[in-house]
Design a protein around this motif. Structure first.
Motif, mmCIF file in Angstrom:
data_model
loop_
_atom_site.group_PDB
_atom_site.id
_atom_site.type_symbol
_atom_site.label_atom_id
_atom_site.label_comp_id
_atom_site.label_asym_id
_atom_site.label_seq_id
_atom_site.Cartn_x
_atom_site.Cartn_y
_atom_site.Cartn_z
ATOM 1 N N UNK A 82 1.056 -0.943 0.131
ATOM 2 C CA UNK A 82 -0.088 -0.190 -0.435
ATOM 3 C C UNK A 82 0.846 1.188 0.153
ATOM 4 N N UNK A 83 1.752 1.081 0.744
ATOM 5 C CA UNK A 83 2.349 2.955 0.876
ATOM 6 C C UNK A 83 3.632 2.989 -0.338
ATOM 7 N N UNK A 84 4.143 1.604 -0.470
ATOM 8 C CA UNK A 84 4.172 1.896 -1.534
ATOM 9 C C UNK A 84 4.024 1.805 -3.477
ATOM 10 N N UNK A 85 2.860 1.830 -3.230
ATOM 11 C CA UNK A 85 1.949 2.312 -4.319
ATOM 12 C C UNK A 85 1.722 3.376 -4.531
ATOM 13 N N UNK A 86 1.443 3.868 -2.685
ATOM 14 C CA UNK A 86 0.926 5.909 -2.727
ATOM 15 C C UNK A 86 1.565 6.197 -3.423
ATOM 16 N N UNK A 87 3.673 5.966 -3.044
ATOM 17 C CA UNK A 87 4.630 6.603 -3.788
ATOM 18 C C UNK A 87 4.703 6.545 -4.744
ATOM 19 N N UNK A 88 4.378 5.516 -5.408
ATOM 20 C CA UNK A 88 5.114 5.430 -7.007
ATOM 21 C C UNK A 88 3.928 6.499 -7.683
ATOM 22 N N UNK A 89 1.852 5.788 -7.335
ATOM 23 C CA UNK A 89 0.971 5.819 -7.648
ATOM 24 C C UNK A 89 -0.054 7.321 -7.405
ATOM 25 N N UNK A 90 0.629 8.219 -5.979
ATOM 26 C CA UNK A 90 -0.092 9.213 -5.757
ATOM 27 C C UNK A 90 -0.715 9.176 -5.257
ATOM 28 N N UNK A 91 -1.828 8.440 -5.626
ATOM 29 C CA UNK A 91 -2.713 8.371 -4.848
ATOM 30 C C UNK A 91 -4.509 7.607 -5.946
ATOM 31 N N UNK A 145 -8.179 -1.225 -0.361
ATOM 32 C CA UNK A 145 -8.270 -1.046 -1.380
ATOM 33 C C UNK A 145 -9.584 -0.105 -1.644
ATOM 34 N N UNK A 146 -10.540 0.017 -0.518
ATOM 35 C CA UNK A 146 -12.083 0.829 -0.758
ATOM 36 C C UNK A 146 -11.404 2.405 -0.079
ATOM 37 N N UNK A 147 -10.809 2.359 0.456
ATOM 38 C CA UNK A 147 -9.348 4.293 1.208
ATOM 39 C C UNK A 147 -9.169 4.248 -0.418
ATOM 40 N N UNK A 148 -8.823 3.826 -1.323
ATOM 41 C CA UNK A 148 -8.077 4.045 -2.901
ATOM 42 C C UNK A 148 -9.176 4.926 -3.470
ATOM 43 N N UNK A 149 -10.161 3.273 -3.293
ATOM 44 C CA UNK A 149 -11.033 3.403 -4.280
ATOM 45 C C UNK A 149 -12.217 4.739 -4.324
ATOM 46 N N UNK A 150 -12.081 5.751 -2.560
ATOM 47 C CA UNK A 150 -13.144 5.943 -2.463
ATOM 48 C C UNK A 150 -12.425 8.134 -3.180
ATOM 49 N N UNK A 151 -10.958 7.635 -2.918
ATOM 50 C CA UNK A 151 -9.874 8.818 -3.461
ATOM 51 C C UNK A 151 -10.347 9.270 -4.776
ATOM 52 N N UNK A 152 -9.767 7.746 -5.205
ATOM 53 C CA UNK A 152 -10.745 8.271 -7.136
ATOM 54 C C UNK A 152 -12.148 8.624 -7.162
ATOM 55 N N UNK A 153 -12.964 8.202 -6.185
ATOM 56 C CA UNK A 153 -14.307 9.000 -6.696
ATOM 57 C C UNK A 153 -14.720 7.695 -7.293
ATOM 58 N N UNK A 154 -14.203 6.469 -6.770
ATOM 59 C CA UNK A 154 -15.415 5.325 -8.125
ATOM 60 C C UNK A 154 -16.040 4.843 -6.609
ATOM 61 N N UNK A 155 -17.678 4.258 -8.021
ATOM 62 C CA UNK A 155 -18.919 4.016 -7.676
ATOM 63 C C UNK A 155 -18.282 2.586 -6.335
ATOM 64 N N UNK A 156 -19.118 2.411 -5.697
ATOM 65 C CA UNK A 156 -19.156 1.255 -4.667
ATOM 66 C C UNK A 156 -17.461 1.095 -4.460
ATOM 67 N N UNK A 157 -17.443 1.547 -3.220
ATOM 68 C CA UNK A 157 -15.756 1.310 -3.506
ATOM 69 C C UNK A 157 -15.334 0.242 -2.500
ATOM 70 N N UNK A 195 -12.712 1.509 -14.918
ATOM 71 C CA UNK A 195 -13.378 2.454 -16.127
ATOM 72 C C UNK A 195 -14.737 2.160 -15.771
ATOM 73 N N UNK A 196 -15.685 0.382 -15.576
ATOM 74 C CA UNK A 196 -17.001 0.672 -14.980
ATOM 75 C C UNK A 196 -17.013 0.838 -13.368
ATOM 76 N N UNK A 197 -15.772 1.600 -12.425
ATOM 77 C CA UNK A 197 -16.678 1.674 -11.478
ATOM 78 C C UNK A 197 -16.776 3.452 -11.731
ATOM 79 N N UNK A 198 -16.097 3.430 -12.710
ATOM 80 C CA UNK A 198 -15.891 4.811 -12.484
ATOM 81 C C UNK A 198 -17.325 5.534 -12.291
#
Length: 203
Positions: A82-91, A145-157, A195-198
């Motif tokens: 999780x921390x490494x993915x955030x470091x690479x991708x930001x959020x 993963x749900x936290x990242x999904x909410x940050x991305x504004x995805x539906x049904x995190x 794409x299906x959850x945007x």
């Protein structure tokens, strides 16, 4: 980034460090060989502690295995993934996709050892205390993963996290079967899942 099993701490005579030495040794052994494949006597011998010292800190091998799973959650789930993915991708979406970039490097390591939570769950079964603990730690991954999904504004995190976790676990199993490219294939499917959850654009 290093997914390798940490090297055991150097032996020391300090009593406060005995517990850490035991967990250090058990971490490497349990991660590579599972719980049942490792005996208490071997852990004691490799740790350089007396049997009485071992049982002063851990009443059983299962109790030590719980400490192993706790450390695995911190070192693997929280720090290495999780921390490494955030470091690479930001959020958000970028961090989610970066998980499979992290996995791709992990799968190509010579010391790739798969997911200990899955391994212990399969080895011990869902009714065993260690199996139940593994299920709980797997659920914590979905929470991240749900936290990242909410940050991305995805539906049904929460629903998204369940589907994303299936991709993660499936890629780990495929890599264990001998396919080091599994993370790249999973990443392609992950793009479609995002794409299906945007959320639809506002009218």
């Amino acid at each position: 980034m290093d997914h390798a099993t940490p090297a055991p701490a150097q032996p020391t005579t300090g009593p406060p460090l005995a517990r850490e030495r035991i967990v250090d040794v058990a971490y490497g052994l349990f991660a590579r060989r599972g719980i049942r494949g490792v005996g208490v006597d071997e852990i004691i011998a490799r740790s350089g502690v007396a049997k009485a010292t071992f049982y002063r800190h851990f009443r059983s091998k299962d109790e030590l295995a719980i400490a192993f799973l706790e450390r695995r959650d911190r070192l693997w789930t929280t720090d290495a993934v999780v921390a490494e993915a955030r470091r690479r991708g930001g959020g958000g979406e970028s961090a989610l996709l970066a998980i499979f970039d992290v996995f791709d490097e992990w799968f190509h390591r010579e010391d790739f050892e798969a997911c200990s939570f899955i391994n212990v769950l399969v080895e011990m079964g869902p009714g065993h205390p260690l199996g139940r603990a593994s299920i709980e730690y797997l659920a914590r991954i979905r929470t991240h993963l749900a936290v990242l999904a909410r940050e991305a504004g995805l539906r049904d995190p929460e629903g998204f996290a369940r589907s994303w976790h299936i991709l993660m676990k499936g890629s780990i199993v495929s890599a264990t079967e001998g396919d080091p490219t599994a993370a790249r294939l999973a990443r392609q499917m992950a793009v479609w899942l995002i794409e299906s959850h945007r959320a639809p654009p506002a009218p």
